[in-house]
Design a protein around this motif. Structure first.
Motif, PDB file in Angstrom:
ATOM      1  N   GLY A  25     -27.483 114.293 -34.363  1.00  0.00           N
ATOM      2  CA  GLY A  25     -26.169 114.458 -34.957  1.00  0.00           C
ATOM      3  C   GLY A  25     -26.218 114.577 -36.470  1.00  0.00           C
ATOM      4  O   GLY A  25     -25.546 115.438 -37.061  1.00  0.00           O
ATOM      5  N   LEU A  26     -27.013 113.725 -37.124  1.00  0.00           N
ATOM      6  CA  LEU A  26     -27.115 113.786 -38.580  1.00  0.00           C
ATOM      7  C   LEU A  26     -27.718 115.116 -39.036  1.00  0.00           C
ATOM      8  O   LEU A  26     -27.280 115.713 -40.034  1.00  0.00           O
ATOM      9  CB  LEU A  26     -27.956 112.616 -39.095  1.00  0.00           C
ATOM     10  CG  LEU A  26     -27.315 111.226 -38.963  1.00  0.00           C
ATOM     11  CD1 LEU A  26     -28.270 110.148 -39.458  1.00  0.00           C
ATOM     12  CD2 LEU A  26     -26.003 111.172 -39.732  1.00  0.00           C
ATOM     13  N   ALA A  27     -28.725 115.576 -38.298  1.00  0.00           N
ATOM     14  CA  ALA A  27     -29.351 116.852 -38.656  1.00  0.00           C
ATOM     15  C   ALA A  27     -28.354 118.003 -38.527  1.00  0.00           C
ATOM     16  O   ALA A  27     -28.252 118.862 -39.406  1.00  0.00           O
ATOM     17  CB  ALA A  27     -30.575 117.100 -37.772  1.00  0.00           C
ATOM     18  N   ILE A  28     -27.607 118.016 -37.437  1.00  0.00           N
ATOM     19  CA  ILE A  28     -26.635 119.093 -37.210  1.00  0.00           C
ATOM     20  C   ILE A  28     -25.490 119.005 -38.218  1.00  0.00           C
ATOM     21  O   ILE A  28     -25.001 120.016 -38.718  1.00  0.00           O
ATOM     22  CB  ILE A  28     -26.128 119.040 -35.771  1.00  0.00           C
ATOM     23  CG1 ILE A  28     -27.262 119.433 -34.812  1.00  0.00           C
ATOM     24  CG2 ILE A  28     -24.917 119.944 -35.567  1.00  0.00           C
ATOM     25  CD1 ILE A  28     -26.932 119.275 -33.353  1.00  0.00           C
ATOM     26  N   ALA A  29     -25.061 117.769 -38.537  1.00  0.00           N
ATOM     27  CA  ALA A  29     -24.004 117.598 -39.544  1.00  0.00           C
ATOM     28  C   ALA A  29     -24.450 118.155 -40.886  1.00  0.00           C
ATOM     29  O   ALA A  29     -23.669 118.812 -41.599  1.00  0.00           O
ATOM     30  CB  ALA A  29     -23.645 116.120 -39.675  1.00  0.00           C
ATOM     31  N   LEU A  30     -25.704 117.895 -41.250  1.00  0.00           N
ATOM     32  CA  LEU A  30     -26.225 118.419 -42.517  1.00  0.00           C
ATOM     33  C   LEU A  30     -26.247 119.938 -42.505  1.00  0.00           C
ATOM     34  O   LEU A  30     -25.920 120.585 -43.508  1.00  0.00           O
ATOM     35  CB  LEU A  30     -27.631 117.860 -42.763  1.00  0.00           C
ATOM     36  CG  LEU A  30     -28.294 118.264 -44.094  1.00  0.00           C
ATOM     37  CD1 LEU A  30     -27.452 117.789 -45.270  1.00  0.00           C
ATOM     38  CD2 LEU A  30     -29.706 117.692 -44.177  1.00  0.00           C
ATOM     39  N   VAL A  31     -26.622 120.519 -41.371  1.00  0.00           N
ATOM     40  CA  VAL A  31     -26.632 121.981 -41.259  1.00  0.00           C
ATOM     41  C   VAL A  31     -25.220 122.541 -41.453  1.00  0.00           C
ATOM     42  O   VAL A  31     -25.023 123.542 -42.160  1.00  0.00           O
ATOM     43  CB  VAL A  31     -27.198 122.411 -39.896  1.00  0.00           C
ATOM     44  CG1 VAL A  31     -26.992 123.907 -39.670  1.00  0.00           C
ATOM     45  CG2 VAL A  31     -28.681 122.076 -39.802  1.00  0.00           C
ATOM     46  N   ILE A  32     -24.226 121.898 -40.844  1.00  0.00           N
ATOM     47  CA  ILE A  32     -22.839 122.371 -40.967  1.00  0.00           C
ATOM     48  C   ILE A  32     -22.369 122.283 -42.413  1.00  0.00           C
ATOM     49  O   ILE A  32     -21.778 123.228 -42.955  1.00  0.00           O
ATOM     50  CB  ILE A  32     -21.917 121.560 -40.044  1.00  0.00           C
ATOM     51  CG1 ILE A  32     -22.223 121.881 -38.581  1.00  0.00           C
ATOM     52  CG2 ILE A  32     -20.449 121.847 -40.356  1.00  0.00           C
ATOM     53  CD1 ILE A  32     -21.413 121.059 -37.590  1.00  0.00           C
ATOM     54  N   VAL A  33     -22.628 121.144 -43.070  1.00  0.00           N
ATOM     55  CA  VAL A  33     -22.177 120.957 -44.446  1.00  0.00           C
ATOM     56  C   VAL A  33     -22.860 121.954 -45.378  1.00  0.00           C
ATOM     57  O   VAL A  33     -22.204 122.577 -46.229  1.00  0.00           O
ATOM     58  CB  VAL A  33     -22.442 119.510 -44.914  1.00  0.00           C
ATOM     59  CG1 VAL A  33     -22.150 119.368 -46.407  1.00  0.00           C
ATOM     60  CG2 VAL A  33     -21.585 118.531 -44.120  1.00  0.00           C
ATOM     61  N   VAL A  34     -24.163 122.118 -45.231  1.00  0.00           N
ATOM     62  CA  VAL A  34     -24.889 123.055 -46.091  1.00  0.00           C
ATOM     63  C   VAL A  34     -24.423 124.488 -45.859  1.00  0.00           C
ATOM     64  O   VAL A  34     -24.243 125.259 -46.807  1.00  0.00           O
ATOM     65  CB  VAL A  34     -26.414 122.931 -45.855  1.00  0.00           C
ATOM     66  CG1 VAL A  34     -27.166 124.056 -46.553  1.00  0.00           C
ATOM     67  CG2 VAL A  34     -26.915 121.584 -46.362  1.00  0.00           C
ATOM     68  N   SER A  35     -24.201 124.849 -44.580  1.00  0.00           N
ATOM     69  CA  SER A  35     -23.733 126.200 -44.279  1.00  0.00           C
ATOM     70  C   SER A  35     -22.355 126.455 -44.875  1.00  0.00           C
ATOM     71  O   SER A  35     -22.098 127.508 -45.465  1.00  0.00           O
ATOM     72  CB  SER A  35     -23.695 126.416 -42.761  1.00  0.00           C
ATOM     73  OG  SER A  35     -24.982 126.296 -42.195  1.00  0.00           O
TER      74      SER A  35
END
Length: 495
Positions: A25-35
């Motif tokens: 979840g943290l990894a995917i959240a970071l991907v969403i925020v960065v994108s």
């Protein structure tokens, strides 16, 4: 049986499920925020560039600047220039010339560009700078009569010994453009705030449209007149930039033909703005134009993005160099954690899988069981990641950070370059005003941009896809480990 084991495994091994879900979840959240942050930075860059590039413009064609001509930028006055009164000579003259840092080329290039495949529209412009010198100088006749060597001292008309001289230099940027090609180019990135815009009937008319900021500074309104190259133009409209807090491409817009005539640059252009038929055609159009015009500089908006400076450029660099790689590293770490925990869980379930194989379960069925469990854990992590990511993006949008930005050498909003002019004038002597006078400094068009991080459906789908991919990878490795177990191992474990 499949769902029974699945429910028992998820509920019975909560610690493993939580660790995998949180990491994913943290990894995917970071991907969403960065994108989302990256998309926001790109939108901000596009907003800054639109004022000098043009909405709908995909490609610009220019020519590399040439070295300044020796003696260029001089104001030359003859002995009889101006009107003399009370021992001083009042002089006023204007010069309209190509903007510094630009080079003009034959307008035939516009026809060449328009003939390239997949070019939807093309228009040419001529970037100019109008510089007006006006003021009072010592009487040139008296200065010649009192020249050194004839025993007479030069007139001292003021306490500073300068002969009572005073002068003023006014400079503003001018853009000549084709009134019939408003769909592409600088005028497509502005909003009419008063009066009207240029039309086809204005092709050779003495009319002008002003930037709102310049009109306010110069105290001009629709119906007033502005002097360009000693020619009066009627102000017919006022425009503002579509981008908040951004300058337009020039202070004064006027018909291209008239601008060429007044500047003595008939049949010359400084920029060709190009709109491709589709975004997928931009690379092809750029390549074809470079082939057809080998001496030209062909740039896309992506190429010009590197000219954006200020904290916006810093944010862009941060997203590109740090955010992307950090997202990849964290995502790989999350995948690795999921794989290791899944393999560890399979090892602890040796008795269970050995027994299932002993009662007839095939390797394929066991692999499917482990993969299904890992996929559910991955989807739980995906749901956590999407939720946390959307909250993070919402926080960024609520904070709405303001970034400073500028376009180096943009040409928009160029102001009179007067610093140091007095020293140049003193060195030049009477009868000539050297290049330091009235030459416009190519200042960057600076502005502040509010960053908004957009979230699109595609970003959410990518996040879900990453969750599925993580679950499948963990399930593949865990299933491979489970498939290698033999029934005999389970029997030894029971004994």
């Amino acid at each position: 049986m499949f769902f029974t084991l699945l429910r028992r495994e998820i509920a019975g091994r909560r610690k493993q499920t939580v660790i995998i879900a949180v990491g994913m979840g943290l990894a995917i959240a970071l991907v969403i925020v960065v994108s989302a942050f990256s998309a926001g930075v790109k939108d901000a860059q596009a907003a800054v560039l639109s004022s000098v590039y043009g909405v709908g413009t995909d490609i610009t064609v220019t020519q590399a600047p040439t070295a300044p001509v020796e003696g260029g930028g001089r104001f030359d006055f003859g002995a009889e220039a101006g009107a003399t009164s009370d021992g001083t000579t009042a002089i006023s003259t204007s010069r309209l010339e190509a903007s510094r840092g630009t080079s003009t080329f034959d307008a035939a290039a516009l026809d060449t560009v328009a003939g390239v495949d997949n070019v939807a529209a093309a228009s040419g412009t001529l970037a100019l700078n109008n510089t007006t010198f006006s003021g009072e100088l010592p009487d040139m006749t008296q200065m010649q009569q009192g020249a050194p060597g004839d025993g007479q001292a030069p007139p001292q008309g003021g306490p500073d010994g300068a002969g009572g001289s005073s002068f003023d230099v006014d400079s503003f940027s001018v853009l000549g453009l084709d009134p019939t090609a408003a769909a592409v180019g600088p005028l497509s990135s502005v909003t009419l705030s008063a009066g009207r815009s240029l039309t086809a009937d204005d092709a050779e008319a003495a009319v002008a449209v002003l930037d709102s900021a310049y009109a306010t500074t110069a105290e001009l309104a629709v119906g007033d007149s502005i002097t360009v190259a000693d020619t009066e133009l009627e102000v017919i409209g006022i425009v503002t930039s579509n981008a908040a807090d951004a300058a337009t491409a020039a202070d004064v817009y006027m018909p291209l033909v008239l601008a060429q005539q007044l500047a003595g640059l008939d049949g010359q252009l400084s920029t060709v703005y190009v709109q491709a038929a589709s975004s997928t055609d931009i690379d092809q159009v750029q390549g074809d134009i470079e082939t057809a015009l080998p001496d030209a500089t062909v740039s896309t908006q992506a190429d010009l993005a590197s000219s954006v400076s200020g904290s916006l450029a810093t944010a862009s660099s941060l997203v590109t160099s740090l955010g992307l790689w950090l997202s990849v590293a964290v995502l790989l770490a999350a995948f690795l954690i999921a794989i290791l925990f899944t393999i560890s869980g399979v090892t602890r379930r040796t008795r269970e899988f050995g027994t299932l194989k002993a009662i007839g379960w095939s390797n394929r069925r066991i692999v499917g069981q482990v993969t299904g469990e890992s996929l559910v854990q991955g989807l739980i992590g995906g749901a956590v990641g999407v939720t946390v990511g959307l909250i993070g993006v919402l926080v960024v949008n609520l904070v709405a950070p303001t970034l400073s930005s500028g376009v180096d050498g943009a040409g928009g909003g160029m102001q009179a370059g007067g610093p140091g002019a007095g020293a140049d004038a003193a060195a030049a002597g009477p009868g000539a005003m050297p290049g330091g006078f009235g030459q416009a400094a190519s200042a960057a068009a600076s502005s502040d941009v509010t960053l908004q991080a957009p979230v699109t459906l595609s970003v959410v789908l990518i996040a879900v896809g990453l969750a599925v991919l993580g679950g499948l990878l963990a399930g593949a490795f865990g299933g491979w480990r489970a498939a290698r177990l033999r029934p005999a191992e389970a029997l030894r474990s029971i004994g």
